[in-house]
Design a protein around this motif. Structure first.
Motif, PDB file in Angstrom:
ATOM      1  N   ASP A 228       1.824  -2.782  -1.132  1.00  0.00           N
ATOM      2  CA  ASP A 228       1.291  -3.603  -2.529  1.00  0.00           C
ATOM      3  C   ASP A 228       2.198  -3.626  -3.522  1.00  0.00           C
ATOM      4  OD1 ASP A 228      -0.732  -2.565  -0.873  1.00  0.00           O
ATOM      5  OD2 ASP A 228      -2.065  -1.982  -2.675  1.00  0.00           O
TER       6      ASP A 228
ATOM      7  N   LEU B 163      -2.493  -6.764  -2.141  1.00  0.00           N
ATOM      8  CA  LEU B 163      -3.149  -5.448  -2.117  1.00  0.00           C
ATOM      9  C   LEU B 163      -2.878  -4.796  -0.796  1.00  0.00           C
ATOM     10  CD1 LEU B 163      -6.382  -6.715  -3.447  1.00  0.00           C
ATOM     11  CD2 LEU B 163      -4.734  -5.608  -4.529  1.00  0.00           C
ATOM     12  N   GLY B 164      -1.911  -5.313   0.211  1.00  0.00           N
ATOM     13  CA  GLY B 164      -1.889  -4.920   1.397  1.00  0.00           C
ATOM     14  C   GLY B 164      -1.720  -5.731   2.648  1.00  0.00           C
TER      15      GLY B 164
ATOM     16  N   ASN C 251      -8.365  -4.489   2.557  1.00  0.00           N
ATOM     17  CA  ASN C 251      -7.401  -3.916   1.453  1.00  0.00           C
ATOM     18  C   ASN C 251      -8.071  -4.176   0.098  1.00  0.00           C
ATOM     19  OD1 ASN C 251      -5.131  -2.585   2.729  1.00  0.00           O
ATOM     20  ND2 ASN C 251      -4.685  -4.366   3.917  1.00  0.00           N
TER      21      ASN C 251
ATOM     22  N   PHE D 183      -7.749  -2.504  -2.799  1.00  0.00           N
ATOM     23  CA  PHE D 183      -7.174  -1.819  -4.057  1.00  0.00           C
ATOM     24  C   PHE D 183      -5.753  -2.172  -4.266  1.00  0.00           C
ATOM     25  CE2 PHE D 183     -11.134   0.521  -3.344  1.00  0.00           C
ATOM     26  CZ  PHE D 183     -11.770   0.172  -4.328  1.00  0.00           C
ATOM     27  N   LEU D 184      -5.281  -2.182  -5.518  1.00  0.00           N
ATOM     28  CA  LEU D 184      -3.672  -2.176  -5.624  1.00  0.00           C
ATOM     29  C   LEU D 184      -3.379  -0.541  -5.366  1.00  0.00           C
ATOM     30  CD1 LEU D 184      -3.059  -4.343  -8.812  1.00  0.00           C
ATOM     31  CD2 LEU D 184      -1.955  -4.509  -6.693  1.00  0.00           C
TER      32      LEU D 184
HETATM   33 CA   LIG Z   1      -3.890  -1.708  -1.237  1.00  0.00          CA
END
Ligand SMILES: [Ca+2]
Length: 458
Positions: free
Chosen positions: A326, A343-344, A412, A414-415
């Motif tokens: 990220d 985020l991924g 994905n 979340f940061l």
């Molecule tokens: Ca992530």
């Protein structure tokens, strides 16, 4: 002691013999054990039972009952003679409400009494209160308040979040400003997992608890080697250096008790805050600042001012440098401001610009309002020439990513930023990087993260 009472050894209490008249020879009992004098074949302390389970106590001793269960005492209740296959129903024992029952079986005699419907009088009163309340299911003796079983994983929520009733996703933010932590000298701004206090002029400290106008010097309040000078001593020094004739003409309210302090001897006095934190810095090739990684996973508000005459540059970057992790970045590309995040999976980019580009040498301010997962909101108000808002030049862009809409989908969301937060450039990297720019040529000022001022000297 009367003969129809008894007192157990080492006991302070005296109990009535309470002998069962039909099974006893008299109303008196042993003064220590309480044992009544039973007729032949009759047992029990009170002489209320027969040794033969099919016999009942009678005035002439124990008599077999052939077609049913005998009258007997159990669980505080006298159960009357009952035919096989029938049930006796009696009032519950003294102190309880309701009716108890007991089944008479042809093969084994009395079953254990069913006392389920005997409830205390306290319960009976509670039932009047709660029995019809929503979410309660009541029987004669038990209240049920249903809980909703969760068929998915339960999350232990981080600070500042709680779960919603249905999804348990920790997707409900708790307002940590609720208790007014900033008091009367600041405005509380909630942020992910915490809050930031915006202090009134003259106040500082995490909760605006330090009063620079009338308080005293506090250890560490003046940053970067600047000196905390109390105004009182400054006044005192000023008075002592004045000619006496002049000092005597000052009004008597020129008191030495006013209090307050200032931070003096800032090394870079042009751009510093009242506590000597550095507001602005110049960057050139190979120069950059490094801060701890951003911990925000869900939302953040970045605000930064810059001035440059170069059409490309890197204002800010956080995340590892290879293409597996990220990151967020804020760049200037061909005179436009570009915010990128990942985020991924894929990288999302949002660009905004002025008609003639932002590389005009003037100060510009960019605000990035990142909101978790579904919406990226970049109301990148560009403040040009100080305070003139040119919002036409920077449209509000909303990007919707729908693939994470179902909370059961693998996604994905979340940061997860690791590595340092870089401001004004990246170190030289042996391998490829995520962003187009590596350096910034110009000045950066007034960096705020979630309303918190970032000292560019730290
Ligand atoms: Ca992530």
């Amino acid at each position: 002691m009367p003969t129809n009472h008894y007192q157990k050894k080492d006991s302070d209490w005296c109990h009535p013999c309470d002998c069962y008249l039909e099974g006893s020879l008299s109303s008196s009992c042993d003064q220590q054990t309480g044992q009544c004098q039973c007729r032949p074949g009759v047992i029990g302390r009170r002489c209320d039972q027969c040794a033969n389970p099919f016999a009942q106590v009678h005035i002439s001793g124990c008599q077999i009952v052939y077609n049913g269960c005998p009258k007997s005492f159990h669980s505080g209740v006298w159960w009357g003679e009952t035919v096989f296959g029938g049930s006796a129903v009696q009032q519950c024992p003294p102190g309880a409400d309701g009716q108890a029952s007991r089944y008479c079986d042809q093969d084994v005699g009395w079953a254990l009494p069913d006392m389920f419907n005997c409830v205390s009088q306290t319960f009976a009163q509670l039932k009047d209160v709660f029995g019809n309340a929503s979410n309660f299911i009541s029987s004669n003796s038990v209240f049920f308040r249903p809980i909703y079983p969760v068929t998915t994983n339960a999350c232990r929520c981080p600070k500042g979040f709680t779960g919603m009733q249905k999804s348990y996703e920790c997707d409900t933010e708790v307002d940590l400003c609720y208790s007014s932590p900033c008091g009367h000298h600041g405005t509380c701004m909630p942020r992910e997992g915490g809050y930031t206090c915006l202090c009134l002029p003259g106040y500082t400290g995490v909760n605006c608890e330090v009063n620079m106008l009338s308080g005293h010097c506090v250890d560490g309040v003046c940053r970067h080697g600047s000196h905390c000078t109390s105004i009182r001593s400054a006044t005192s020094a000023m008075l002592s250096s004045m000619p006496r004739s002049l000092a005597s003409r000052l009004p008597s309210t020129t008191s030495l008790e006013t209090g307050g302090f200032t931070c003096s001897n800032c090394t870079r006095s042009l751009y510093h805050t009242s506590t000597c934190e550095l507001r602005a810095r110049r960057f050139a090739k190979g120069s950059f600042l490094t801060f701890p990684a951003l911990k925000q996973r869900h939302r953040m508000l970045l605000k930064i001012s810059f001035a440059t005459r170069t059409s490309d540059g890197l204002l800010l970057y956080n995340g590892r440098y290879n293409d597996k992790h990220d990151f967020i970045s804020l760049e200037i590309v061909d005179g436009a401001v570009v915010f990128s995040f990942n985020l991924g999976d894929d990288t999302t980019r949002v660009a905004a610009s002025l008609p003639h580009g932002v590389d005009d040498g003037d100060w510009h301010t960019v605000t990035v309002d990142y909101l978790h997962r579904v919406v990226l909101n970049v109301p990148s108000e560009l403040l040009k020439n100080h305070d003139a808002l040119i919002d036409e030049a920077f449209p509000i862009l909303l990007l919707f990513t729908r693939r994470c809409a179902s909370h059961r989908a693998t996604c994905n969301r979340f940061l997860d930023l690791t590595g340092p937060l870089q401001v004004g450039g990246l170190p030289s990297l042996p391998e490829g990087r995520r962003v187009q720019q590596q350096d910034f040529f110009g000045c950066i000022a007034d960096l705020y993260i979630d309303h918190k001022f970032i000292d560019l000297n730290s």
